[in-house]
Write a protein that holds these residues in place. Structure first.
Motif, PDB file in Angstrom:
ATOM      1  N   PHE A  38       0.792  -1.423  -0.483  1.00  0.00           N
ATOM      2  CA  PHE A  38      -0.344   0.666   0.387  1.00  0.00           C
ATOM      3  C   PHE A  38       0.950   0.650  -0.051  1.00  0.00           C
ATOM      4  N   HIS A  39       0.374   2.414  -0.212  1.00  0.00           N
ATOM      5  CA  HIS A  39       1.098   3.933  -0.529  1.00  0.00           C
ATOM      6  C   HIS A  39       0.593   4.303   0.960  1.00  0.00           C
ATOM      7  N   LEU A  40       2.050   4.688   1.880  1.00  0.00           N
ATOM      8  CA  LEU A  40       2.103   5.435   2.753  1.00  0.00           C
ATOM      9  C   LEU A  40       2.534   7.115   2.584  1.00  0.00           C
ATOM     10  N   LEU A  41       1.923   7.964   3.103  1.00  0.00           N
ATOM     11  CA  LEU A  41       1.786   9.613   3.124  1.00  0.00           C
ATOM     12  C   LEU A  41       1.600   9.836   3.851  1.00  0.00           C
ATOM     13  N   THR A  42       2.885  10.611   4.339  1.00  0.00           N
ATOM     14  CA  THR A  42       2.923  11.475   5.533  1.00  0.00           C
ATOM     15  C   THR A  42       3.166  12.431   5.636  1.00  0.00           C
ATOM     16  N   CYS A  43       2.928  13.265   6.747  1.00  0.00           N
ATOM     17  CA  CYS A  43       3.568  14.786   6.819  1.00  0.00           C
ATOM     18  C   CYS A  43       3.839  15.466   8.028  1.00  0.00           C
ATOM     19  N   SER A  85      10.473  17.698   0.494  1.00  0.00           N
ATOM     20  CA  SER A  85       9.185  18.308   1.125  1.00  0.00           C
ATOM     21  C   SER A  85       9.011  17.755   2.837  1.00  0.00           C
ATOM     22  N   ILE A  86       7.527  18.273   3.557  1.00  0.00           N
ATOM     23  CA  ILE A  86       7.751  17.753   4.755  1.00  0.00           C
ATOM     24  C   ILE A  86       6.693  17.069   4.468  1.00  0.00           C
ATOM     25  N   ILE A  87       5.999  16.710   2.565  1.00  0.00           N
ATOM     26  CA  ILE A  87       5.097  15.231   2.141  1.00  0.00           C
ATOM     27  C   ILE A  87       5.608  14.366   2.149  1.00  0.00           C
TER      28      ILE A  87
END
Length: 301
Positions: free
Chosen positions: A223-228, A252-254
């Motif tokens: 799965f895709h993990l997107l963190t900020c 980036s912070i993302i």
């Protein structure tokens, strides 16, 4: 006209999405009958563990479970369906606001087209996710801004559709405080910390997030993990804008990463957003369950 020889359960949410679309529901039942399905209808929310129609359909090895509703309706059905050893083929008729799961599996927003897919018998296996003791088909999110889908007014969603989420996002972004920090252990040697938000996505075409990923190839095991990272509102807003417009390659912070498991640490008071619904979970261990469901689909893996 086909002879009725197939048993199917219909999980129906009459309150999902735009009310006008529900006028097509009687026609939908009629067409499924003509395709040879004997359909038993149960409304979402009328389930319990002792006499559950989804469990009965699985234990009696019915041919299909159809879901007429939005992503939240899919999620509610999934909690019972995913636990069973035998799981009928799932067909989705998108009556919700955003219908991300329907898009992900390759079903149309047009009922007639979906009926054609079911008539042809086109199916494929798909993965789902599990976090703690709960399952999700599309997205799991936690932290600041993750409550948008279930806090947006139902009447606003009915009137504006997906635009309602955008309005509530801007309101939350500029008028609320960020949460305590979150961390995720991806492996013994990799920990991502000081986060205000995380999203785990099955596929990369959830809402506007597709534009945030450079690697768009889908692998059923990941799965895709997107963190900020925790930051101020304006920096987050412009970081999102830069990412979505593909303006800069600067750090980036993302951040985006593919994962098949992980463990999240969040403040105790937090709930998670699973497929648009507010959920409390007993633990925060995540894992992918590859090929756990078979679904009717216009595409094949």
């Amino acid at each position: 006209m086909n002879t009725i020889n197939k048993q199917a359960l219909m999980v129906y949410n009459p309150f999902s999405g735009k009310r006008g679309s529900h006028k097509a529901f009687p026609m939908l039942l009629k067409k499924l009958s003509e395709l040879g399905y004997q359909v038993t209808v149960h409304q979402e929310g009328m389930f319990n563990n002792t006499d559950n129609p989804i469990k009965r359909a699985c234990q009696n090895r019915w041919d299909a479970i159809f879901i007429a509703g939005g992503d939240g309706t899919v999620n509610q059905a999934l909690q019972f369906l995913a636990e069973e050893e035998y799981r009928p083929t799932v067909g989705v008729f998108p009556f919700g606001t955003s219908n991300e799961f329907s898009k992900h599996i390759g079903m149309s927003c047009d009922i007639i087209q979906n009926l054609s897919i079911i008539e042809r018998g086109n199916t494929k296996p798909i993965a789902i996710g599990k976090i703690g003791d709960r399952y999700f088909s599309n997205i799991a999110a936690g932290g600041w801004l993750s409550d948008i889908t279930y806090k947006t007014s139902p009447s606003l969603k009915s009137f504006l559709g997906e635009w309602a989420y955008g309005l509530y996002f801007l309101k939350t972004l500029f008028l609320t405080k960020q949460s305590d920090t979150i961390s995720v252990d991806i492996s013994p040697n990799e920990v991502i910390s000081d986060l205000s938000l995380f999203l785990i996505m099955n596929g990369n075409a959830v809402g506007p997030f597709e534009q945030l990923f450079k690697d768009t190839k889908h692998n059923d095991d990941y799965f895709h993990l997107l963190t900020c990272k925790k930051t101020n509102r304006l920096q987050l807003f412009f970081s999102l804008l830069v990412k979505m417009l593909n303006i800069s390659n600067k750090p980036s912070i993302i951040h985006h990463k593919k994962i098949k498991s992980g463990h999240f640490t969040i403040p105790e008071a937090f709930a998670l957003n699973l497929d648009g619904e507010k959920v409390d979970v007993k633990s925060l261990h995540f894992k992918v369950l590859p090929q756990h469901l078979h679904v009717f689909s216009s595409t094949s893996n």
